[in-house]
Design a protein around this motif. Sequence first.
Motif: not given
Lengths: 100, 80
Positions: A11-18, A78-84
């Motif tokens: 997701s691009d809603l994350l900051e770079e460090e996130d 596990q990645l499918k669970i993560n919404d990001d």
Amino acid sequence: MRHYEMMVILSDLLEEEDATALFDRIKSILADQGGELVDESFWGKRKLTHEIHKRDHAWYGVLDFRATSEGVAELERQLKINDDVWRMKTVRPELRVHTA
Amino acid sequence: MAKKKPSKRSKPVRTKPCPMCQQGIEYIDYKDLALLKSFVTDRGRIKARRQTGACAQHQSKLAEAIKNAREMALIPYLGG
């Protein structure tokens, strides 16, 4: 153990460090599943050619690794669970190599 | 007596060799956008084999790679 290559779109809603932290988490999940990281590359933020989740940019990362099929299945689960994690694609490059 | 018409296809058809076989490309990577873009039209459609001249094996791998690249939003589905 087989050779796999996985591309993830975050997701691009994350900051770079996130985004890099999430990419590192993906690597730690892989390590937990007994995978050996061969190569990695974090492409950074790229413009998408079409919208994903109504956004036109996203973070891209590519992992090159050796793992078991069960390890890859668990990593994908596990990645499918993560919404990001918006998209992922796992391919086996060596499978498609054939002599000309 | 009418003259026999010359055959339309006087020369034997010579098929072009597959560009990927010529270059020795064994694995078509879906991340290799420069290669993939040369095999799609301006509208983003996959070019036919008669246009690309690719062999069946390479055309099939190419189509797969283009579809993978589309899914990962690296090349467009349609339009340009």
